[in-house]
Write a protein that holds these residues in place. Structure first.
Motif, PDB file in Angstrom:
ATOM      1  N   ALA A  26     -48.031 -68.720  11.986  1.00 15.29           N
ATOM      2  CA  ALA A  26     -48.339 -69.472  10.784  1.00 15.29           C
ATOM      3  C   ALA A  26     -49.083 -70.813  11.396  1.00 15.29           C
ATOM      4  N   THR A  27     -48.934 -70.910  12.564  1.00 16.87           N
ATOM      5  CA  THR A  27     -49.806 -72.276  13.201  1.00 16.87           C
ATOM      6  C   THR A  27     -51.165 -71.888  13.511  1.00 16.87           C
ATOM      7  N   THR A  30     -52.939 -71.901  10.099  1.00 15.62           N
ATOM      8  CA  THR A  30     -53.442 -73.303   9.685  1.00 15.62           C
ATOM      9  C   THR A  30     -54.647 -73.653  10.357  1.00 15.62           C
ATOM     10  N   LEU A  31     -54.690 -73.456  11.760  1.00 15.22           N
ATOM     11  CA  LEU A  31     -56.083 -73.590  12.464  1.00 15.22           C
ATOM     12  C   LEU A  31     -57.419 -72.867  12.086  1.00 15.22           C
ATOM     13  N   THR A  33     -57.764 -71.956   8.704  1.00 16.25           N
ATOM     14  CA  THR A  33     -58.161 -72.283   7.557  1.00 16.25           C
ATOM     15  C   THR A  33     -58.665 -73.821   8.003  1.00 16.25           C
ATOM     16  N   THR A  34     -58.470 -74.597   9.082  1.00 16.30           N
ATOM     17  CA  THR A  34     -59.264 -75.714   9.249  1.00 16.30           C
ATOM     18  C   THR A  34     -60.655 -75.316   9.717  1.00 16.30           C
ATOM     19  N   GLU A  59     -52.377 -62.686   9.348  1.00 16.21           N
ATOM     20  CA  GLU A  59     -51.289 -62.798   8.193  1.00 16.21           C
ATOM     21  C   GLU A  59     -50.515 -61.600   8.403  1.00 16.21           C
TER      22      GLU A  59
END
Length: 105
Positions: A26-27, A30-31, A33-34, A59
């Motif tokens: 999950a972390t 996030t990275l 998508t940034t 995923e």
């Protein structure tokens, strides 16, 4: 009345590992998508392709680790946790490749 059985020590350990993998995945999502919003990535088809591959692999790692948390049975949990760990490592290697491409590209 249904009987609730306790987890074996092995199942509890695999739950802990699966939860750690899910958190890491999950972390990383996030990275990623940034990272996808960075201008250099949007201009390079190679980096776009790597980003899509990374997102897909991470995923799947997250999904498999959550399934491992929900399943019962030592052998099944073991297979799922090993699969999730492999996917997370593979996704990390893809991320390293794209980061190296950005730095030296």
């Amino acid at each position: 009345m249904t009987e609730v059985s306790e987890l074996t020590p092995h199942e509890a350990n695999y739950n802990l590992i699966a939860a750690a993998i899910a958190t890491a995945a999950a972390t990383m999502l996030t990275l990623l998508t940034t990272l996808g919003t960075v201008d250099i990535v949007s201009r390079s088809s190679l980096l776009k392709g790597l980003l899509e591959a990374e997102l897909l692999v991470i995923e799947f790692s997250l999904i498999v680790s959550v399934i491992a948390l929900l399943r019962r049975g030592h052998a099944e949990k073991r297979k799922l946790v090993l699969g999730a760990a492999f996917l997370l490592i593979f996704g990390t290697l893809l991320l390293w490749l794209s980061a190296t491409t950005i730095i030296f590209g």
